[in-house]
Scaffold this motif. Structure first.
Motif, PDB file in Angstrom:
ATOM      1  N   ALA A  20       0.839  -1.235  -0.056  1.00 23.80           N
ATOM      2  CA  ALA A  20       0.021  -0.047  -0.087  1.00 23.80           C
ATOM      3  C   ALA A  20       0.828   1.187  -0.048  1.00 23.80           C
ATOM      4  CB  ALA A  20      -1.120   0.193   1.163  1.00 23.80           C
ATOM      5  N   GLY A  21       1.819   1.406   0.865  1.00 26.18           N
ATOM      6  CA  GLY A  21       2.584   2.462   0.779  1.00 26.18           C
ATOM      7  C   GLY A  21       3.606   2.692  -0.421  1.00 26.18           C
ATOM      8  N   ALA A  22       3.874   1.456  -1.116  1.00 23.10           N
ATOM      9  CA  ALA A  22       4.668   1.632  -2.279  1.00 23.10           C
ATOM     10  C   ALA A  22       3.759   2.085  -3.328  1.00 23.10           C
ATOM     11  CB  ALA A  22       5.153   0.270  -2.743  1.00 23.10           C
ATOM     12  N   ALA A  23       2.591   1.655  -3.388  1.00 23.95           N
ATOM     13  CA  ALA A  23       1.486   1.974  -4.603  1.00 23.95           C
ATOM     14  C   ALA A  23       1.243   3.618  -4.130  1.00 23.95           C
ATOM     15  CB  ALA A  23       0.332   1.227  -4.421  1.00 23.95           C
ATOM     16  N   LEU A  24       1.079   3.989  -2.914  1.00 32.21           N
ATOM     17  CA  LEU A  24       0.908   5.560  -2.611  1.00 32.21           C
ATOM     18  C   LEU A  24       2.125   6.186  -3.204  1.00 32.21           C
ATOM     19  CD1 LEU A  24      -1.210   7.026  -0.895  1.00 32.21           C
ATOM     20  CD2 LEU A  24       0.491   7.450   0.827  1.00 32.21           C
ATOM     21  N   THR A  25       3.265   5.900  -2.975  1.00 36.77           N
ATOM     22  CA  THR A  25       4.517   6.571  -3.465  1.00 36.77           C
ATOM     23  C   THR A  25       4.440   6.684  -4.924  1.00 36.77           C
ATOM     24  OG1 THR A  25       5.813   5.940  -1.385  1.00 36.77           O
ATOM     25  CG2 THR A  25       6.982   6.523  -3.163  1.00 36.77           C
ATOM     26  N   ALA A  26       4.005   5.514  -5.359  1.00 36.66           N
ATOM     27  CA  ALA A  26       3.796   5.696  -6.821  1.00 36.66           C
ATOM     28  C   ALA A  26       3.001   6.357  -7.682  1.00 36.66           C
ATOM     29  CB  ALA A  26       3.985   4.105  -7.558  1.00 36.66           C
ATOM     30  N   GLY A  27       2.113   6.908  -6.852  1.00 35.54           N
ATOM     31  CA  GLY A  27       0.926   7.581  -7.203  1.00 35.54           C
ATOM     32  C   GLY A  27      -0.477   6.895  -7.805  1.00 35.54           C
ATOM     33  N   ASP A  28      -0.359   5.706  -7.364  1.00 38.04           N
ATOM     34  CA  ASP A  28      -1.489   4.668  -7.554  1.00 38.04           C
ATOM     35  C   ASP A  28      -2.427   4.622  -6.424  1.00 38.04           C
ATOM     36  OD1 ASP A  28      -3.164   2.900  -8.494  1.00 38.04           O
ATOM     37  OD2 ASP A  28      -1.670   1.592  -9.271  1.00 38.04           O
ATOM     38  N   ASP A  29      -3.168   5.565  -6.382  1.00 38.29           N
ATOM     39  CA  ASP A  29      -3.886   5.778  -4.978  1.00 38.29           C
ATOM     40  C   ASP A  29      -5.074   4.442  -4.718  1.00 38.29           C
ATOM     41  OD1 ASP A  29      -2.341   7.869  -4.200  1.00 38.29           O
ATOM     42  OD2 ASP A  29      -3.512   9.213  -5.643  1.00 38.29           O
ATOM     43  N   ALA A  30      -5.645   4.377  -6.089  1.00 35.55           N
ATOM     44  CA  ALA A  30      -6.445   3.349  -6.115  1.00 35.55           C
ATOM     45  C   ALA A  30      -5.888   1.841  -5.551  1.00 35.55           C
ATOM     46  CB  ALA A  30      -7.175   3.103  -7.363  1.00 35.55           C
ATOM     47  N   GLN A  31      -4.830   1.664  -6.057  1.00 35.57           N
ATOM     48  CA  GLN A  31      -4.377   0.405  -5.757  1.00 35.57           C
ATOM     49  C   GLN A  31      -3.862   0.455  -3.992  1.00 35.57           C
ATOM     50  OE1 GLN A  31      -3.912  -2.468  -7.644  1.00 35.57           O
ATOM     51  NE2 GLN A  31      -3.647  -3.224  -5.482  1.00 35.57           N
ATOM     52  N   ALA A  32      -3.303   1.638  -3.640  1.00 35.40           N
ATOM     53  CA  ALA A  32      -2.913   1.859  -2.471  1.00 35.40           C
ATOM     54  C   ALA A  32      -4.113   1.535  -1.395  1.00 35.40           C
ATOM     55  CB  ALA A  32      -2.205   3.234  -2.194  1.00 35.40           C
ATOM     56  N   LEU A  33      -5.228   2.052  -1.655  1.00 37.02           N
ATOM     57  CA  LEU A  33      -6.269   1.957  -0.871  1.00 37.02           C
ATOM     58  C   LEU A  33      -6.725   0.502  -0.962  1.00 37.02           C
ATOM     59  CD1 LEU A  33      -8.562   3.092   0.648  1.00 37.02           C
ATOM     60  CD2 LEU A  33      -9.903   3.677  -1.306  1.00 37.02           C
ATOM     61  N   ALA A  34      -6.640  -0.373  -2.130  1.00 38.05           N
ATOM     62  CA  ALA A  34      -6.838  -1.708  -1.995  1.00 38.05           C
ATOM     63  C   ALA A  34      -6.006  -2.358  -1.110  1.00 38.05           C
ATOM     64  CB  ALA A  34      -7.092  -2.020  -3.623  1.00 38.05           C
ATOM     65  N   TYR A  35      -4.745  -2.253  -1.337  1.00 43.65           N
ATOM     66  CA  TYR A  35      -3.941  -2.830  -0.386  1.00 43.65           C
ATOM     67  C   TYR A  35      -4.003  -2.519   1.004  1.00 43.65           C
ATOM     68  CZ  TYR A  35      -0.783  -5.225  -3.952  1.00 43.65           C
ATOM     69  OH  TYR A  35      -0.490  -5.800  -4.988  1.00 43.65           O
ATOM     70  N   ALA A  36      -4.291  -1.109   1.543  1.00 43.64           N
ATOM     71  CA  ALA A  36      -4.499  -0.966   2.707  1.00 43.64           C
ATOM     72  C   ALA A  36      -5.589  -1.350   3.335  1.00 43.64           C
ATOM     73  CB  ALA A  36      -4.704   0.634   2.824  1.00 43.64           C
ATOM     74  N   ASN A  37      -6.965  -1.501   2.338  1.00 43.39           N
ATOM     75  CA  ASN A  37      -8.048  -2.336   2.823  1.00 43.39           C
ATOM     76  C   ASN A  37      -7.793  -3.504   3.137  1.00 43.39           C
ATOM     77  OD1 ASN A  37      -9.890   0.060   3.282  1.00 43.39           O
ATOM     78  ND2 ASN A  37     -10.315  -0.239   0.771  1.00 43.39           N
ATOM     79  N   ALA A  38      -7.101  -4.437   2.308  1.00 42.87           N
ATOM     80  CA  ALA A  38      -6.961  -5.802   2.586  1.00 42.87           C
ATOM     81  C   ALA A  38      -6.165  -5.885   3.937  1.00 42.87           C
ATOM     82  CB  ALA A  38      -6.032  -6.360   1.390  1.00 42.87           C
ATOM     83  N   SER A  39      -5.014  -5.168   4.067  1.00 46.33           N
ATOM     84  CA  SER A  39      -4.313  -5.231   5.182  1.00 46.33           C
ATOM     85  C   SER A  39      -5.105  -5.050   6.479  1.00 46.33           C
ATOM     86  CB  SER A  39      -3.177  -4.067   5.103  1.00 46.33           C
ATOM     87  OG  SER A  39      -2.513  -4.228   6.299  1.00 46.33           O
ATOM     88  N   LEU A  40      -5.819  -4.150   6.464  1.00 45.68           N
ATOM     89  CA  LEU A  40      -6.963  -3.544   7.623  1.00 45.68           C
ATOM     90  C   LEU A  40      -7.799  -4.788   7.925  1.00 45.68           C
ATOM     91  CD1 LEU A  40      -7.193   0.091   7.132  1.00 45.68           C
ATOM     92  CD2 LEU A  40      -5.921  -0.910   9.109  1.00 45.68           C
ATOM     93  N   ARG A  41      -8.365  -5.581   6.812  1.00 52.50           N
ATOM     94  CA  ARG A  41      -9.143  -6.524   7.082  1.00 52.50           C
ATOM     95  C   ARG A  41      -8.604  -7.730   7.999  1.00 52.50           C
ATOM     96  NH1 ARG A  41     -10.849  -5.562   2.051  1.00 52.50           N
ATOM     97  NH2 ARG A  41      -9.534  -6.940   0.983  1.00 52.50           N
ATOM     98  N   ALA A  42      -7.201  -7.597   7.797  1.00 55.61           N
ATOM     99  CA  ALA A  42      -6.661  -9.018   8.629  1.00 55.61           C
ATOM    100  C   ALA A  42      -5.851  -8.116   9.897  1.00 55.61           C
ATOM    101  CB  ALA A  42      -5.246  -9.450   7.779  1.00 55.61           C
ATOM    102  N   ASN A  43      -5.637  -7.015   9.962  1.00 49.17           N
ATOM    103  CA  ASN A  43      -5.244  -6.283  11.123  1.00 49.17           C
ATOM    104  C   ASN A  43      -5.899  -4.780  11.245  1.00 49.17           C
ATOM    105  OD1 ASN A  43      -4.128  -5.214  13.509  1.00 49.17           O
ATOM    106  ND2 ASN A  43      -1.965  -5.682  13.000  1.00 49.17           N
TER     107      ASN A  43
END
Length: 111
Positions: A20-43
């Motif tokens: 999520a952080g890597a996608a955010l840094t790359a400017g892919d905010d939609a992918q960053a959000l998708a990874y962040a949501n997946a991460s938060l589902r687990a923790n």
């Protein structure tokens, strides 16, 4: 690749948070959000993932969602502030770190 190699790893949320952080840094905010949501589902209590989520939401013009993410972050870490982020995050010497700090403040993280 680490995420796909370890589909049942109990720490998978960490790989998703990093992605999520890597996608955010790359400017892919939609992918960053998708990874962040997946991460938060687990923790759901992973503070750094909540920061990335809030920034991605803000950049995607989902300001109300970003404010809710910051509110959740503050529930879990009541002492969190922009100045503490700036003092401790390794990316604050770079443009992305300063942008993240600015957006966190705009989304409601106290100065």
């Amino acid at each position: 690749q680490a995420i796909s190699l370890s589909p049942v790893d109990p720490h998978r949320y960490l790989f998703q948070a990093i992605a999520a952080g890597a996608a955010l840094t790359a400017g892919d905010d939609a992918q960053a959000l998708a990874y962040a949501n997946a991460s938060l589902r687990a923790n759901s209590q992973h503070i750094s993932t909540l920061r990335v989520k809030a920034v991605a939401e803000w950049r995607l013009d989902r300001e109300d969602d970003a404010r809710r993410s910051i509110a959740r972050l503050l529930e879990l870490s009541p002492g969190a502030t922009v100045s503490r982020y700036l003092a401790s995050a390794p990316n604050t010497e770079f443009r992305i770190g300063r942008e993240v700090a600015r957006i966190l403040g705009q989304a409601g993280l106290p100065a």
